[in-house]
Design a protein around this motif. Structure first.
Motif, PDB file in Angstrom:
ATOM      1  N   VAL A  80       0.768  -1.032  -0.106  1.00  0.00           N
ATOM      2  CA  VAL A  80      -0.094   0.081  -0.308  1.00  0.00           C
ATOM      3  C   VAL A  80       0.783   1.490   0.275  1.00  0.00           C
ATOM      4  N   GLU A  81       0.721   1.940  -0.935  1.00  0.00           N
ATOM      5  CA  GLU A  81       1.500   3.757  -0.937  1.00  0.00           C
ATOM      6  C   GLU A  81       0.730   4.787  -0.468  1.00  0.00           C
ATOM      7  N   LEU A  82       1.124   4.837   0.368  1.00  0.00           N
ATOM      8  CA  LEU A  82       0.307   6.382   0.694  1.00  0.00           C
ATOM      9  C   LEU A  82       0.871   7.687   0.338  1.00  0.00           C
ATOM     10  N   GLY A  83       0.436   8.807  -0.678  1.00  0.00           N
ATOM     11  CA  GLY A  83       0.483   9.773  -1.769  1.00  0.00           C
ATOM     12  C   GLY A  83       1.255   9.057  -2.422  1.00  0.00           C
ATOM     13  N   ALA A  84       0.656   8.216  -3.017  1.00  0.00           N
ATOM     14  CA  ALA A  84       1.561   7.601  -4.435  1.00  0.00           C
ATOM     15  C   ALA A  84       1.835   8.540  -5.978  1.00  0.00           C
ATOM     16  N   GLY A  85       1.409   9.303  -5.911  1.00  0.00           N
ATOM     17  CA  GLY A  85       1.372  10.544  -6.845  1.00  0.00           C
ATOM     18  C   GLY A  85       2.063   9.646  -8.274  1.00  0.00           C
ATOM     19  N   ASP A  86       3.239   9.769  -9.132  1.00  0.00           N
ATOM     20  CA  ASP A  86       3.394   8.910  -9.618  1.00  0.00           C
ATOM     21  C   ASP A  86       3.988   8.090 -10.223  1.00  0.00           C
ATOM     22  N   GLY A  87       4.536   7.876  -8.899  1.00  0.00           N
ATOM     23  CA  GLY A  87       4.808   6.069  -8.314  1.00  0.00           C
ATOM     24  C   GLY A  87       6.311   5.667  -9.285  1.00  0.00           C
ATOM     25  N   TYR A  88       7.448   7.053  -9.404  1.00  0.00           N
ATOM     26  CA  TYR A  88       8.428   7.497 -10.143  1.00  0.00           C
ATOM     27  C   TYR A  88       9.568   5.911  -9.168  1.00  0.00           C
ATOM     28  N   LYS A  89       9.959   6.219  -8.196  1.00  0.00           N
ATOM     29  CA  LYS A  89      10.768   5.418  -7.449  1.00  0.00           C
ATOM     30  C   LYS A  89      10.375   3.928  -6.995  1.00  0.00           C
ATOM     31  N   THR A  90       8.805   3.831  -7.024  1.00  0.00           N
ATOM     32  CA  THR A  90       8.052   3.057  -6.052  1.00  0.00           C
ATOM     33  C   THR A  90       7.888   1.602  -7.342  1.00  0.00           C
ATOM     34  N   LYS A  91       8.546   2.294  -8.911  1.00  0.00           N
ATOM     35  CA  LYS A  91       8.444   1.511  -9.789  1.00  0.00           C
ATOM     36  C   LYS A  91       9.915   0.673  -9.937  1.00  0.00           C
ATOM     37  N   ILE A  92      10.155   1.034  -9.574  1.00  0.00           N
ATOM     38  CA  ILE A  92      12.032   0.128  -9.413  1.00  0.00           C
ATOM     39  C   ILE A  92      11.009  -1.283  -8.766  1.00  0.00           C
ATOM     40  N   LEU A  93      11.024  -0.961  -7.265  1.00  0.00           N
ATOM     41  CA  LEU A  93      10.622  -1.868  -6.303  1.00  0.00           C
ATOM     42  C   LEU A  93       9.628  -2.677  -6.937  1.00  0.00           C
ATOM     43  N   LEU A  94       7.868  -2.578  -7.610  1.00  0.00           N
ATOM     44  CA  LEU A  94       7.627  -2.761  -8.640  1.00  0.00           C
ATOM     45  C   LEU A  94       8.186  -4.282  -9.181  1.00  0.00           C
ATOM     46  N   GLU A  95       8.795  -2.820 -10.256  1.00  0.00           N
ATOM     47  CA  GLU A  95       9.567  -3.837 -10.892  1.00  0.00           C
ATOM     48  C   GLU A  95      10.610  -5.165 -10.577  1.00  0.00           C
TER      49      GLU A  95
END
Ligand code: AVI
Length: 321
Positions: A80-95
């Motif tokens: 769960v990401e609070l304040g996800a925005g454009d997910g720029y950094k999170t995409k590294i983890l998701l990938e």
């Protein structure tokens, strides 16, 4: 007029009136983020002086494996990401998590439905196998709804040093509230900026190109547009400070002369002295021991700190006790 916008505008006017009527005037930095503010913030994140984003990016790139090992409960989990925005950094983890065939679903939370729609379309294109469910609510409501939907363990992401924009009291009550909606076994990964050379910190909020200055002044433009205010932008200056004891970077807008400003939506006129400050934002920096203290005061224990190569920034992983 759409009702939610109408409600928000009223709240905006109320908050502005409260801040500009106080003996030490203030405005809330949560109102920085209109469409223009969002764009300026993207420019801030790309500035060489604004090290925070680059550090968190480095942490995720270099330590994604260790992060996955530390958060993975071994069964299905909800990210769960609070304040996800454009997910720029999170995409590294998701990938990375997808490559490692981790069993998880992604729940971005944001109060902007448009932001979430764009993010979901982008993620569906990039990662067709990832199950994404948008939670278009305030943070705590989103978590309560998710608790009703699914009882897989949660890993909550609160990245980008957003906690730094809270006063210490608000940070503590935020984590306490978060703890209450979490279940045993749930985890929290918070991105937090660390205390360091004060020059480095101050430069990140006082860039020579004036991007941060326009980020602050944009709130006056927003008030002119949305609240019928008559701020003359040229009569205001941006003044950032950093206090190495408290770790607080504070930004102020300074009135360049004695002036009156009226705001239709509040029905009031506000007087400003020459050189009178209006406090705009706190960006608080922490030491690791202060983070540990905050975790233990709010019902968590620190499981691991992931820091960048310069020890500028930490993604701190906490377990609910
Ligand atoms: C969103 N927040 C974590 C940023 C910060 O560093 O406090 C906002 C910001 N204000 C000026 N520059 C960046």
């Amino acid at each position: 007029m759409n009702t939610s916008k109408h409600k928000m505008t009223n709240q905006f006017a109320k908050d502005v009136h409260e801040g500009l009527s106080a003996p030490q005037k203030f405005l809330s930095s949560r109102y920085f983020y209109d469409a223009t503010g969002d764009k300026i913030f993207q420019q801030i994140m790309a500035m060489p002086e604004y090290y925070l984003t680059k550090c968190e990016f480095e942490i995720f790139n270099q330590q994604k494996d260790q992060i996955l090992s530390a958060i993975n409960p071994g069964s299905k989990f909800n990210l769960v990401e609070l304040g996800a925005g454009d997910g720029y950094k999170t995409k590294i983890l998701l990938e990375h998590f997808l490559k490692q065939e981790a069993n998880f679903e992604y729940f971005p939370v944001d109060i902007s439905g448009d932001v979430l729609k764009t993010l979901k379309t982008d993620l569906n294109d990039r990662f067709p196998k990832l199950k994404v469910t948008n939670l278009n609510y305030e943070y705590f409501e989103a978590l309560e709804r998710l608790n009703e939907l699914d009882d897989s363990p949660k890993v909550i992401l609160f990245l980008g040093s957003n906690i730094g924009n809270f006063t210490p009291e608000r940070a503590q009550s935020f984590f306490e509230k978060l703890n209450k909606v979490m279940r045993p076994g749930d985890k929290l990964l918070s991105g937090i900026d660390l205390k360091k050379d004060p020059h480095t910190i101050l430069e990140a909020y006082n860039d020579p190109t004036g991007i941060t200055r326009s980020f602050n002044l944009n709130l006056l433009k927003r008030m002119n547009r949305e609240l019928g205010a008559n701020f003359v932008i040229e009569d205001w200056d941006h003044f950032p400070t950093y206090d190495p004891f408290t770790g607080e970077c504070r930004s102020y807008l300074m009135s360049c002369k004695k002036q009156d400003v009226s705001i239709e939506a509040t029905g009031h006129t506000y007087s400003f002295r020459d050189s009178e400050p209006v406090h705009m934002e706190i960006s608080r920096k922490y030491r690791l021991d202060e983070i540990e203290d905050l975790a233990s005061k709010t019902g968590f224990e620190v499981s691991q700190h992931f820091t960048d190569s310069r020890d500028y920034f930490v993604d701190s992983l906490w377990n609910k006790v």
